[in-house]
Design a protein around this motif. Sequence first.
Motif, PDB file in Angstrom:
ATOM      1  N   HIS A 157       0.805  -1.231   0.000  1.00 58.96           N
ATOM      2  CA  HIS A 157       0.000   0.000   0.000  1.00 58.96           C
ATOM      3  C   HIS A 157       0.836   1.278   0.000  1.00 58.96           C
ATOM      4  CE1 HIS A 157      -3.414  -2.613   0.512  1.00 58.96           C
ATOM      5  NE2 HIS A 157      -2.815  -3.159   1.570  1.00 58.96           N
ATOM      6  N   ARG A 158       2.044   1.211  -0.533  1.00 61.19           N
ATOM      7  CA  ARG A 158       2.901   2.400  -0.644  1.00 61.19           C
ATOM      8  C   ARG A 158       2.781   2.957  -2.056  1.00 61.19           C
ATOM      9  NH1 ARG A 158       8.376  -0.615   0.705  1.00 61.19           N
ATOM     10  NH2 ARG A 158       7.423  -1.811  -0.959  1.00 61.19           N
ATOM     11  N   ASN A 159       2.857   4.284  -2.164  1.00 61.39           N
ATOM     12  CA  ASN A 159       2.897   4.908  -3.487  1.00 61.39           C
ATOM     13  C   ASN A 159       4.271   5.579  -3.683  1.00 61.39           C
ATOM     14  OD1 ASN A 159       2.805   7.407  -2.169  1.00 61.39           O
ATOM     15  ND2 ASN A 159       0.598   7.604  -2.405  1.00 61.39           N
ATOM     16  N   ALA A 160       4.467   6.201  -4.834  1.00 56.47           N
ATOM     17  CA  ALA A 160       5.765   6.812  -5.147  1.00 56.47           C
ATOM     18  C   ALA A 160       6.162   7.852  -4.096  1.00 56.47           C
ATOM     19  CB  ALA A 160       5.724   7.442  -6.541  1.00 56.47           C
ATOM     20  N   LEU A 161       5.195   8.597  -3.607  1.00 54.25           N
ATOM     21  CA  LEU A 161       5.474   9.611  -2.592  1.00 54.25           C
ATOM     22  C   LEU A 161       6.035   8.971  -1.311  1.00 54.25           C
ATOM     23  CD1 LEU A 161       5.302  12.630  -2.087  1.00 54.25           C
ATOM     24  CD2 LEU A 161       2.963  12.290  -1.277  1.00 54.25           C
ATOM     25  N   HIS A 162       5.510   7.815  -0.938  1.00 62.45           N
ATOM     26  CA  HIS A 162       6.036   7.103   0.240  1.00 62.45           C
ATOM     27  C   HIS A 162       7.503   6.718   0.028  1.00 62.45           C
ATOM     28  CE1 HIS A 162       1.671   6.065   1.007  1.00 62.45           C
ATOM     29  NE2 HIS A 162       2.049   6.619   2.138  1.00 62.45           N
ATOM     30  N   PHE A 163       7.814   6.197  -1.177  1.00 62.04           N
ATOM     31  CA  PHE A 163       9.191   5.773  -1.456  1.00 62.04           C
ATOM     32  C   PHE A 163      10.168   6.945  -1.309  1.00 62.04           C
ATOM     33  CE2 PHE A 163       7.011   2.201  -3.360  1.00 62.04           C
ATOM     34  CZ  PHE A 163       7.883   1.141  -3.162  1.00 62.04           C
ATOM     35  N   ALA A 164       9.786   8.119  -1.813  1.00 56.56           N
ATOM     36  CA  ALA A 164      10.664   9.291  -1.739  1.00 56.56           C
ATOM     37  C   ALA A 164      10.741   9.865  -0.326  1.00 56.56           C
ATOM     38  CB  ALA A 164      10.187  10.360  -2.718  1.00 56.56           C
ATOM     39  N   ALA A 165       9.606   9.987   0.340  1.00 54.64           N
ATOM     40  CA  ALA A 165       9.568  10.603   1.668  1.00 54.64           C
ATOM     41  C   ALA A 165      10.325   9.755   2.702  1.00 54.64           C
ATOM     42  CB  ALA A 165       8.119  10.798   2.109  1.00 54.64           C
ATOM     43  N   ARG A 166      10.193   8.441   2.629  1.00 55.89           N
ATOM     44  CA  ARG A 166      10.864   7.571   3.612  1.00 55.89           C
ATOM     45  C   ARG A 166      12.372   7.669   3.512  1.00 55.89           C
ATOM     46  NH1 ARG A 166       8.974   1.757   4.295  1.00 55.89           N
ATOM     47  NH2 ARG A 166       9.764   2.116   6.361  1.00 55.89           N
ATOM     48  N   ARG A 167      12.879   8.063   2.360  1.00 55.67           N
ATOM     49  CA  ARG A 167      14.328   8.170   2.184  1.00 55.67           C
ATOM     50  C   ARG A 167      14.811   9.620   2.290  1.00 55.67           C
ATOM     51  NH1 ARG A 167      12.526   3.886  -0.756  1.00 55.67           N
ATOM     52  NH2 ARG A 167      13.708   1.964  -0.560  1.00 55.67           N
ATOM     53  N   GLY A 168      13.896  10.542   2.521  1.00 60.72           N
ATOM     54  CA  GLY A 168      14.268  11.934   2.723  1.00 60.72           C
ATOM     55  C   GLY A 168      14.626  12.683   1.452  1.00 60.72           C
ATOM     56  N   TYR A 169      14.101  12.254   0.321  1.00 61.94           N
ATOM     57  CA  TYR A 169      14.389  12.914  -0.960  1.00 61.94           C
ATOM     58  C   TYR A 169      13.416  14.069  -1.172  1.00 61.94           C
ATOM     59  CZ  TYR A 169      16.997   8.582  -1.863  1.00 61.94           C
ATOM     60  OH  TYR A 169      17.862   7.515  -1.789  1.00 61.94           O
ATOM     61  N   THR A 170      13.742  15.227  -0.592  1.00 66.18           N
ATOM     62  CA  THR A 170      12.810  16.365  -0.608  1.00 66.18           C
ATOM     63  C   THR A 170      12.528  16.884  -2.012  1.00 66.18           C
ATOM     64  OG1 THR A 170      14.662  17.859  -0.128  1.00 66.18           O
ATOM     65  CG2 THR A 170      13.341  17.107   1.747  1.00 66.18           C
TER      66      THR A 170
END
Length: 181
Positions: A157-170
């Motif tokens: 249930h993760r989307n692209a925004l989750h992938f970026a936010a969890r790694r801190g890619y602002t």
Amino acid sequence: LENADDPRHILFVERRSKWELVRSRLSYIAKNMSQQQGGTSDEAKRISRLNHEAFLLYIRQDNKRYIKKQLANITNIDFQESTTGSCALHAAVGRNNIGLVDQLINKRGADVYLTDANGINALMIAAGSNRLEIAKLILDHPSVKHGTLIHERDEEHRNALHFAARRGYTSMVKLLLKHGV
């Protein structure tokens, strides 16, 4: 490997003869297809699958010479590996091969919505790897409706925004929010 019918054979022949083998097998497929009506033989399908799997291997190895040669002969650009569901677009995004990603989606019509066995699409791979240029290419593609690809979810249930936010890619988060809201 001495047995040419062994599926691993195409991967283990000498580099120079590898392309010759692929060409001869593609020639066989074309000849076989023209002699039959309503489809191809199991052998032709098997050879086609091997050629597509070799293409994915070349992308993963970043073997630009063989990628270019093999790309011209690929019939199904959205071919997915049977075990992982990975396709050429996923592999190209993973290798950060911007030129190949552009060619796959803009010239060959690769499906940007295609997901692997875990429900992960090319945009999720780009977001999770902070590949801004590739994410822009994907998001600017005409087949991507405003925000729809960003909101696609994987098996967890993760989307692209989750992938970026969890790694801190602002920067990636800002790009995704710009295209998704």
